[in-house]
Design an enzyme around this catalytic site. Sequence first.
Site, mmCIF file in Angstrom:
data_model
loop_
_atom_site.group_PDB
_atom_site.id
_atom_site.type_symbol
_atom_site.label_atom_id
_atom_site.label_comp_id
_atom_site.label_asym_id
_atom_site.label_seq_id
_atom_site.Cartn_x
_atom_site.Cartn_y
_atom_site.Cartn_z
ATOM 1 N N TYR A 32 0.813 -1.232 0.000
ATOM 2 C CA TYR A 32 0.000 0.000 0.000
ATOM 3 C C TYR A 32 0.842 1.275 0.000
ATOM 4 C CZ TYR A 32 -0.237 -0.111 5.305
ATOM 5 O OH TYR A 32 0.000 -0.124 6.648
ATOM 6 N N GLU A 33 0.172 2.364 -0.237
ATOM 7 C CA GLU A 33 0.837 3.671 -0.369
ATOM 8 C C GLU A 33 1.844 3.645 -1.521
ATOM 9 O OE1 GLU A 33 -0.578 5.960 1.634
ATOM 10 O OE2 GLU A 33 0.538 7.399 0.428
#
Lengths: 591, 591
Positions: free
Chosen positions: A434-435
């Site tokens: 994620y990110e």
Amino acid sequence: MPVYAAPVKDLQFVLHNLLEVSQSEVPGYHELDAGFTGAVFEEAGKVATDLLTPLNAVGDHEGCVLENGVVRTPTGFKAAFKAMQEGGWTSLDCDPDYGGQGLPYLMGAAVSEIFSSANMAFNMYQGLTHGAYSAIHAHGTEAQKATYLPKMVSCDWTGTMNLTEPQCGTDLGLMRTKAEPQADGSYAITGTKIFISAGEHDLAENIIHLVLARAPGGAPGIRGVSLFIVPKFLVNPDGSLGARNKVTAGKVEHKMGIHGSATCVMNYDGATGFLLGDLHKGMRAMFTMMNEARLGVGLQGYAVAEAAFQNAVAYARERLQGRAVTGDANPAGPADPLIVHPDIRRSLMDQKSFVEGARAFTLWGAHLIDRSRRQGDAAAEAMISLLTPVIKGFQTDKGFEMAVAAQQVWGGHGYIEANGMSQFVRDARIAMIYEGANGVQALDLVGRKLALDGGKPVMAFFAMMKAFIKDNDGDPRLKADFLLPLKKASKDVQAAAMHFLGTAAKDPNAALSGSTDFLHMMGHACLGLMWARMAKAAYAALDAGGDTAFLEAKIATGRYYMSRHLPATALHLARIETGAAAVMALPAAAF
Amino acid sequence: MPVYAAPVKDLQFVLHNLLEVSQSEVPGYHELDAGFTGAVFEEAGKVATDLLTPLNAVGDHEGCVLENGVVRTPTGFKAAFKAMQEGGWTSLDCDPDYGGQGLPYLMGAAVSEIFSSANMAFNMYQGLTHGAYSAIHAHGTEAQKATYLPKMVSCDWTGTMNLTEPQCGTDLGLMRTKAEPQADGSYAITGTKIFISAGEHDLAENIIHLVLARAPGGAPGIRGVSLFIVPKFLVNPDGSLGARNKVTAGKVEHKMGIHGSATCVMNYDGATGFLLGDLHKGMRAMFTMMNEARLGVGLQGYAVAEAAFQNAVAYARERLQGRAVTGDANPAGPADPLIVHPDIRRSLMDQKSFVEGARAFTLWGAHLIDRSRRQGDAAAEAMISLLTPVIKGFQTDKGFEMAVAAQQVWGGHGYIEANGMSQFVRDARIAMIYEGANGVQALDLVGRKLALDGGKPVMAFFAMMKAFIKDNDGDPRLKADFLLPLKKASKDVQAAAMHFLGTAAKDPNAALSGSTDFLHMMGHACLGLMWARMAKAAYAALDAGGDTAFLEAKIATGRYYMSRHLPATALHLARIETGAAAVMALPAAAF
């Protein structure tokens, strides 16, 4: 049941011996004397050990449950969240104008390490809120800031970031969620967002969603999207909660890990949204938070590895199995503890030298963010922009690898869920994704950051390495063990950068074929630099009569990293220099 | 829902182009013409795709449940197990005297890859039975063989291996389970065994436990233990099932993965056991099966990676995200498929080149076992003894890493359990731990196998590398891409072995500090050798007018491995040469 104790000494060493924060000219840093920061870390450590660590397994086991549109967080999360609010832990580095304590970002990051180690999933509710707070703080109108920020600083209201949709992850240009202008100046938001952390839950009175969507008149692709504030409950002029907005959680995902964090599918069905920042400039607003958010994920990478490491050490000390090859270490017992065995020791040193190096790297990164924000230091801003994908990508790859190594120390018992080592591995896994998945971090580094401002930041990075090596050339304690390996690594990284420059024009695939290798060699070089600096600081502290056992262990751990991990830069360079031919050799159909 | 199709072409290539099995003088190999083996693989592939693949997620989701002393396997396992029995898949390489089909072990291994890829947990019930079959076959009396083997060949009865106890894992010398001689020549077995795969379940009429225990008069430690046959139901003289024995499952473990495999705590409470093999020589009986069992786990390592890889490829072809840096590849669509991106391609090539190399290495290992068993070839036996820890340790470490890489291709969707990529990672994880944790494999390799027979097997390995390089020196298609990298890697491995010899006497910790690095450099060297041989075979097949696309892809994949992975030997050597100082620098208290 896993244990955790905040590594206060190590944090203090980074702040005061490495970064020498209280002697820094950065506004706000003068408060950060060792007594103050030590007290904060001790106190955060108590909360982490007593309150958050026991809830980590509970969160993993129970997960979050969606019933009748409401998401129930695991048993104990609500009370713990309340305690975090009351203890002031949500507002450390927030703006005093909105109820924050005004501490440097560095302090927020250091405390966040402690809480992420203890309970990564739990800490995300506050972490996401901080990200949304920062976006509104940077781009909101005065009225928006007054409406939302005080409640978000206290975490009475939490925040979310809504980017991903089913058909668009990395490629946000494919976004479909629509924003239709309404007569009153607001927008009606319609669409489906997925993978929304803390999208719905029972920890706060209100949830402030920040949503990327397309308003009419925007360019196609990524350049035409805008950012909107979409509160779960609309806020009345007097600040009280008004009507329920048309945004609902359609699903809570069943994930590999971070079960305590509610990852939601969010359905926007003509929900009322308010433009945040400029129309069609939503990505710019997102990007200003990117360094901070990605640093926060890179921090999770080593924070979970730290917790896993502590439990690997505990088990290696306690579990009796086999005998030391150099003679019985525990002759009175039936066998010696695992920690006597060189291969176990190797694994523990891998973990320790990574975690301590990554801590220094991350907190140095947080310090650069403070220098950028609090001093307007453009060079610091450029440096952290360059290094952010490295902090995020390298540290989450390695953090996961080290959590796996910690689990391995436990043997078969590490595979049993009740012992908690599996959870560290499963939780750590998401940080690589994620990110911005780590492949995207590598692309950002090689495709964008290297060329930033004509290559000035990367040149500054090389110059910094060179200067450190030169400045300390006369120190025989550093030379062979630290400076020479660093010089070699620095040369490898520079050779890779030159290779990219040389091939980029001829073959656009060449640099990208080596992007992950470059990310990793940069990571090693940065940790190498940190270890060289920490060794210097440790020798200085030893000379000044500091804690011998601690400081000598620090130096020995650094030596281990320099001799056993830093040489990986040569392998990465060798791979990079093979170019794109081998990588792209097969037609897609041949896989 | 994940897909899987048996890699029949690749298996056939290894058997017929690389190993040239039907031209081999090994008894039984003459049957293995391409038509026959291809038909077996196709048929096994159908079973894998249609029957076992769909049950993989079911097994993961439902797990095994202990209720009133009975373990219920997941929905569908029972019917599938019956179908496997009826299809003759349990008896391929078993002795025809006991109802087996008498095929070489190589065929059993190749088919086992297919079933392990489709459903690793399910395949363990048969796999464990095969291990117990082999032990009884090698060490049982004629009466024992007649009593147990026919039912185990058909898998009407399954088998287990009971070694581990709560206080003893790797260090079996700490074993406490007792065997008391009874008047009728049997033994009463009392103790607790843990981590017993297939210890209790509902797939078979009877379960034949092989249990290590201490009988009176044995030496202390590992040398004094004996091996016993402890059936769940005692067997009457006419072969019918008699009384329920005093062995019960106390618990089914909740594990990180392989949920479909029932991992049990087994309580022996004066259970009736029958000595298998010689008294106090239980470990010798275990060791004769070790090569086969460990090869089987090394096989799981790449088999799960193969399944994960197939799903990564499918997703990379289908998921549209971003545009190729060299120009749109799918101009009619909203974006290009992931597979156009160099970093995705790099990951897929990492996976493909590992899996295909590991398949060749493992099946060559199985071939060595056949040469040892069917021809009494002592050199083959020595070589597989040397290489077994490498097949097990290297391939399960890398297999896990590649499953993680495959999951990463799926981005956030890979973290969602319903998509199945997480299961591959969680399942693959155990292979690094069981059947001797990989650190123990490294210890076995460096501490035992290198010195075996005065170092003859490792010298033979080096000589084999050298001979291959020399014999093919005149082939310009092999020289730069395959022979030179192999020569370099071979030199690195030899230098590491010499380093161990040089330091072993002075510092016993030195070799063990480098044991995992040595295991990995041996693994790379072996895969490098396999790829060089496969390239040679592929060129020969091309010259003979073989399938151009397939054979060129094979060579390109090999080139990738040689240029991007084989150079890792230099890094491992550099680490090994740092010796034990950095590894053992810290006192245990300093962690």
